[in-house]
Design a protein around this motif. Sequence first.
Motif, PDB file in Angstrom:
ATOM      1  N   LEU A 131      31.653  47.605  51.992  1.00 59.57           N
ATOM      2  CA  LEU A 131      31.599  48.239  53.311  1.00 59.57           C
ATOM      3  C   LEU A 131      31.548  49.756  53.226  1.00 59.57           C
ATOM      4  O   LEU A 131      30.894  50.406  54.043  1.00 59.57           O
ATOM      5  N   THR A 132      32.252  50.344  52.272  1.00 57.04           N
ATOM      6  CA  THR A 132      32.302  51.806  52.170  1.00 57.04           C
ATOM      7  C   THR A 132      31.226  52.358  51.235  1.00 57.04           C
ATOM      8  O   THR A 132      31.174  53.558  51.018  1.00 57.04           O
ATOM      9  N   HIS A 133      30.398  51.498  50.701  1.00 55.10           N
ATOM     10  CA  HIS A 133      29.331  51.881  49.777  1.00 55.10           C
ATOM     11  C   HIS A 133      29.867  52.600  48.543  1.00 55.10           C
ATOM     12  O   HIS A 133      29.171  53.358  47.903  1.00 55.10           O
ATOM     13  N   ASN A 134      31.123  52.376  48.250  1.00 56.65           N
ATOM     14  CA  ASN A 134      31.746  52.887  47.028  1.00 56.65           C
ATOM     15  C   ASN A 134      31.723  51.750  46.014  1.00 56.65           C
ATOM     16  O   ASN A 134      32.736  51.322  45.502  1.00 56.65           O
ATOM     17  N   THR A 135      30.529  51.266  45.763  1.00 55.87           N
ATOM     18  CA  THR A 135      30.366  50.049  44.993  1.00 55.87           C
ATOM     19  C   THR A 135      31.045  50.108  43.632  1.00 55.87           C
ATOM     20  O   THR A 135      31.860  49.266  43.313  1.00 55.87           O
ATOM     21  N   LEU A 136      30.730  51.094  42.850  1.00 57.21           N
ATOM     22  CA  LEU A 136      31.251  51.109  41.490  1.00 57.21           C
ATOM     23  C   LEU A 136      32.760  51.313  41.420  1.00 57.21           C
ATOM     24  O   LEU A 136      33.438  50.646  40.649  1.00 57.21           O
ATOM     25  N   GLY A 137      33.311  52.207  42.219  1.00 52.43           N
ATOM     26  CA  GLY A 137      34.747  52.473  42.168  1.00 52.43           C
ATOM     27  C   GLY A 137      35.577  51.273  42.565  1.00 52.43           C
ATOM     28  O   GLY A 137      36.491  50.852  41.839  1.00 52.43           O
ATOM     29  N   MET A 138      35.303  50.713  43.733  1.00 49.94           N
ATOM     30  CA  MET A 138      36.074  49.555  44.217  1.00 49.94           C
ATOM     31  C   MET A 138      35.803  48.312  43.379  1.00 49.94           C
ATOM     32  O   MET A 138      36.711  47.560  43.070  1.00 49.94           O
ATOM     33  N   TYR A 139      34.523  48.110  43.022  1.00 47.32           N
ATOM     34  CA  TYR A 139      34.199  46.953  42.190  1.00 47.32           C
ATOM     35  C   TYR A 139      34.889  47.047  40.838  1.00 47.32           C
ATOM     36  O   TYR A 139      35.401  46.058  40.328  1.00 47.32           O
ATOM     37  N   GLN A 140      34.911  48.236  40.263  1.00 43.47           N
ATOM     38  CA  GLN A 140      35.551  48.402  38.955  1.00 43.47           C
ATOM     39  C   GLN A 140      37.048  48.131  39.052  1.00 43.47           C
ATOM     40  O   GLN A 140      37.621  47.464  38.187  1.00 43.47           O
ATOM     41  N   LEU A 141      37.680  48.602  40.116  1.00 41.06           N
ATOM     42  CA  LEU A 141      39.099  48.325  40.315  1.00 41.06           C
ATOM     43  C   LEU A 141      39.337  46.826  40.520  1.00 41.06           C
ATOM     44  O   LEU A 141      40.268  46.245  39.952  1.00 41.06           O
ATOM     45  N   GLY A 142      38.476  46.200  41.318  1.00 45.88           N
ATOM     46  CA  GLY A 142      38.576  44.752  41.528  1.00 45.88           C
ATOM     47  C   GLY A 142      38.362  43.973  40.241  1.00 45.88           C
ATOM     48  O   GLY A 142      39.066  43.006  39.952  1.00 45.88           O
ATOM     49  N   ARG A 143      37.380  44.382  39.441  1.00 44.22           N
ATOM     50  CA  ARG A 143      37.101  43.713  38.166  1.00 44.22           C
ATOM     51  C   ARG A 143      38.285  43.865  37.203  1.00 44.22           C
ATOM     52  O   ARG A 143      38.643  42.917  36.505  1.00 44.22           O
ATOM     53  N   ASN A 144      38.873  45.056  37.171  1.00 42.80           N
ATOM     54  CA  ASN A 144      40.030  45.255  36.292  1.00 42.80           C
ATOM     55  C   ASN A 144      41.193  44.357  36.709  1.00 42.80           C
ATOM     56  O   ASN A 144      41.897  43.803  35.858  1.00 42.80           O
ATOM     57  N   LEU A 145      41.398  44.209  38.010  1.00 38.10           N
ATOM     58  CA  LEU A 145      42.460  43.325  38.498  1.00 38.10           C
ATOM     59  C   LEU A 145      42.143  41.866  38.179  1.00 38.10           C
ATOM     60  O   LEU A 145      43.032  41.106  37.782  1.00 38.10           O
ATOM     61  N   ILE A 146      40.878  41.480  38.317  1.00 35.37           N
ATOM     62  CA  ILE A 146      40.482  40.110  37.976  1.00 35.37           C
ATOM     63  C   ILE A 146      40.677  39.868  36.480  1.00 35.37           C
ATOM     64  O   ILE A 146      41.193  38.827  36.062  1.00 35.37           O
ATOM     65  N   ASP A 147      40.270  40.842  35.653  1.00 27.92           N
ATOM     66  CA  ASP A 147      40.442  40.699  34.206  1.00 27.92           C
ATOM     67  C   ASP A 147      41.915  40.577  33.826  1.00 27.92           C
ATOM     68  O   ASP A 147      42.268  39.835  32.910  1.00 27.92           O
ATOM     69  N   PHE A 148      42.774  41.308  34.528  1.00 27.00           N
ATOM     70  CA  PHE A 148      44.212  41.192  34.276  1.00 27.00           C
ATOM     71  C   PHE A 148      44.714  39.805  34.684  1.00 27.00           C
ATOM     72  O   PHE A 148      45.486  39.180  33.956  1.00 27.00           O
ATOM     73  N   THR A 149      44.271  39.324  35.835  1.00 26.23           N
ATOM     74  CA  THR A 149      44.741  38.038  36.348  1.00 26.23           C
ATOM     75  C   THR A 149      44.260  36.889  35.474  1.00 26.23           C
ATOM     76  O   THR A 149      44.988  35.926  35.266  1.00 26.23           O
ATOM     77  N   VAL A 150      43.029  36.989  34.963  1.00 27.97           N
ATOM     78  CA  VAL A 150      42.486  35.937  34.107  1.00 27.97           C
ATOM     79  C   VAL A 150      42.813  36.282  32.650  1.00 27.97           C
ATOM     80  O   VAL A 150      41.945  36.506  31.824  1.00 27.97           O
ATOM     81  N   SER A 151      44.076  36.362  32.377  1.00 30.73           N
ATOM     82  CA  SER A 151      44.573  36.621  31.032  1.00 30.73           C
ATOM     83  C   SER A 151      45.977  36.027  30.945  1.00 30.73           C
ATOM     84  O   SER A 151      46.562  35.649  31.960  1.00 30.73           O
ATOM     85  N   PRO A 152      46.537  35.954  29.750  1.00 31.58           N
ATOM     86  CA  PRO A 152      47.902  35.414  29.636  1.00 31.58           C
ATOM     87  C   PRO A 152      48.985  36.403  30.064  1.00 31.58           C
ATOM     88  O   PRO A 152      50.153  36.045  30.142  1.00 31.58           O
TER      89      PRO A 152
END
Length: 167
Positions: free
Chosen positions: A117-138
Amino acid sequence: MSVRSLFLTRWLRFAGCAVLLVLLLLLGSNDSWVFSKLTQGWQHYSGSLPAALSAPTDPAITKRLVPVVVLYTLLYISLCLLLLALLLGTWQRFRFALYAYAGSFVLCLLLLVLGKLTHNTLGMYQLGRNLIDFTVSPLPVMGLAPLLYWYYPAPALSNRQQEHNSQ
């Protein structure tokens, strides 16, 4: 509950935890092989699905097909939740772990939507991806299990239960 059945229950829980740990380690260390097999399966069966599900994504977000990533994530999270269920032992502790995982995924979705929505694709997506990577780990399992044991201690046995266990 007799001492023998208590020992058997603990042994089965320990064996289940060991099997799940090995599965998680194999799944995590061989993720490229697992992703290739899931991609092959997806490409084989996706011909009958709508084209939107097999459309390519932005390479800045992921280089893999989104349904394959979602399937891998669900598989890994399911194994983590099964491990937590065996480790935690009580419904109260496990319910809190479920809420923690659900909250993490809601936060990920919120970050992805806000990024769109804010067209801050890389910043928000990168933060979301980092959180997903943390969650999908032990790591969440290693943090949640001791935290929930401390926060929700096991209920004390009554005198009657203690007498029954000692017999």
